[in-house]
Design an enzyme around this catalytic site. Structure first.
Site, short mmCIF file in Angstrom:
data_model
loop_
_atom_site.label_atom_id
_atom_site.label_comp_id
_atom_site.label_asym_id
_atom_site.label_seq_id
_atom_site.Cartn_x
_atom_site.Cartn_y
_atom_site.Cartn_z
CE1 TYR A 38 -4.43 0.89 0.03
CE2 TYR A 38 -3.62 2.68 1.42
CZ TYR A 38 -4.61 2.13 0.63
OH TYR A 38 -5.81 2.82 0.45
CD GLN A 41 0.93 2.19 -9.89
OE1 GLN A 41 -0.27 1.99 -9.99
NE2 GLN A 41 1.55 3.09 -10.64
CG ASP A 100 10.99 -3.49 -8.66
OD1 ASP A 100 9.92 -4.07 -8.94
OD2 ASP A 100 11.41 -2.53 -9.32
CD GLN A 103 7.16 -7.10 -6.84
OE1 GLN A 103 7.75 -7.80 -7.67
NE2 GLN A 103 6.24 -6.23 -7.20
CG HIS A 124 8.21 -2.66 -12.51
ND1 HIS A 124 8.53 -2.30 -13.81
CD2 HIS A 124 9.32 -2.41 -11.79
CE1 HIS A 124 9.77 -1.84 -13.84
NE2 HIS A 124 10.28 -1.92 -12.63
CG ASP A 208 8.71 1.41 -15.77
OD1 ASP A 208 7.80 2.24 -15.94
OD2 ASP A 208 9.20 1.18 -14.66
CD GLU A 212 10.85 3.77 -13.41
OE1 GLU A 212 9.75 3.38 -12.99
OE2 GLU A 212 11.92 3.17 -13.16
CB SER A 270 6.37 34.00 -30.46
OG SER A 270 7.64 33.46 -30.11
#
Length: 349
Positions: A38, A41, A100, A103, A124, A208, A212, A270
């Site tokens: 949490y 994402q 990451d 994970q 990801h 990605d 980044e 312009s």
């Protein structure tokens, strides 16, 4: 899928017209989506799915700041908010939205709850693409899918609340049940995607990481710094240097690009600005393209992934990160920016 011509190249994309929310709800009606993580994402994806009628629960460490944030966002402990392992057990689709590095750390716990027929969802491609480095190797009897919104979780949520959608890519790494694609697309619609375009886990992470480090964050900060420093070295005030470098770009010109493209933005400037931009864009391209080529090679070889794994797994990672972010925060350019933002008219309301 709709066939769209992108600059002469035809692509198949999924829009909300041919895959409406009602269809997504039907696909997901018997699923329990467990959002693990949490942080970046997680909040946007979880809240958007919940408000789109999907059965969502959140898994987070009790007592953590993110647990408290989830409670503040309306997730109820024991009903829709659980410790990670309990959420993993209850979920039929595991939205693996930890960082990451996290994970890699939590993977052994996740893996033991991936029973046959479940789906493992990523936003990801990092963990799967570099699985020899991360150790994230899913069992063969689960679906492994990806939906990657092209922006931050904050942007995903804001655009959802405004009735807009943030475009996302989707990919299938493993289809064990025969319904991996429907699950992925349904989740993509449920999280609030504008449209979905197909990719692979490898292409997602390659693009990605390049983006980044390139135009999205790394290159743009480098270009900002270079122009700001040259203006300051030539006697321009911090206010003038910041306005010409950042404020005009972000507040005036980029909205025009987003609206109708770079050519349209040029056409609404312009004639002097047009001439200069047309004369100088190719020299800038030629100067930085070799840097992008080196960057892409570093991504493709796994060098960038290994740097991230090594740095983010260290116990003092957060301390060093704060030091590096402080360097940006304390720089003259971004201190000037803080003052400029205070003077925007909306702050007078």
């Amino acid at each position: 899928m709709a066939k769209i011509n992108f600059g002469g190249v035809e692509e198949e994309v999924v829009t909300r017209e041919e895959f409406p929310l009602e269809k997504a709800q039907e696909v997901l009606k018997d699923e329990t989506v467990a959002v693990i993580g949490y942080g970046v994402q997680g909040p946007g994806q979880a809240l958007n799915q919940k408000e789109n009628g999907v059965n969502v629960i959140v898994g987070q460490r009790k007592g953590s700041k993110t647990w408290d944030k989830a409670v503040a966002d309306g997730w109820v402990p024991g009903e829709t908010l659980f410790e990670i392992e309990e959420a993993l057990e209850k979920g039929t689709i595991i939205c693996y939205l930890l960082s990451d590095a996290a994970q890699i750390e939590v993977w052994p716990t996740v893996k033991k709850h991936l029973t046959a027929g479940k789906a493992l969802y990523f936003s990801h491609g990092f963990g799967i693409t570099y699985k020899e480095r991360t150790g994230i190797i899913p069992p063969e009897d689960v679906d492994v899918i990806l939906v990657a919104p092209k922006g931050s979780g904050t942007s995903l949520r804001r655009m959802f609340l405004e009735g807009r959608g943030l475009n996302s890519s989707y990919a299938i790494f493993q289809d064990a049940t025969g319904k991996a694609k429907d699950r992925a697309v349904a989740l993509g619609i449920a999280v609030g995607s504008g449209y979905l375009f197909p990719t692979t886990f490898k292409k997602e992470v390659f693009s990605d990481l390049t983006g980044e480090r390139g135009t999205l964050m790394g290159a743009i900060q480098g270009i900002f710094s270079a122009q700001f420093e040259v203006l300051r070295q030539n006697g321009h005030s911090p206010s003038e240097a910041f306005n010409e470098t950042v404020e005009e770009l972000t507040q005036s010109l980029m909205p025009l690009v987003a609206e109708n493209g770079m050519d349209w933005m040029y056409a609404n400037c312009s004639t002097t600005a047009q001439r200069g931009a047309l004369d100088w864009w190719k020299p800038f391209r030629d100067a930085v393209k070799p840097v992008f080529e080196d960057l892409y090679k570093s991504v493709a070889t796994g060098e960038e992934a290994q740097k991230s794994i090594d740095a983010n797994s260290k116990s003092d990672y957060r301390v060093k990160l704060e030091e590096e972010l402080k360097e940006l925060h304390d720089s003259e350019m971004w201190q000037a920016g803080a003052e400029v933002r205070k003077l925007r008219p909306e702050n007078d309301k």
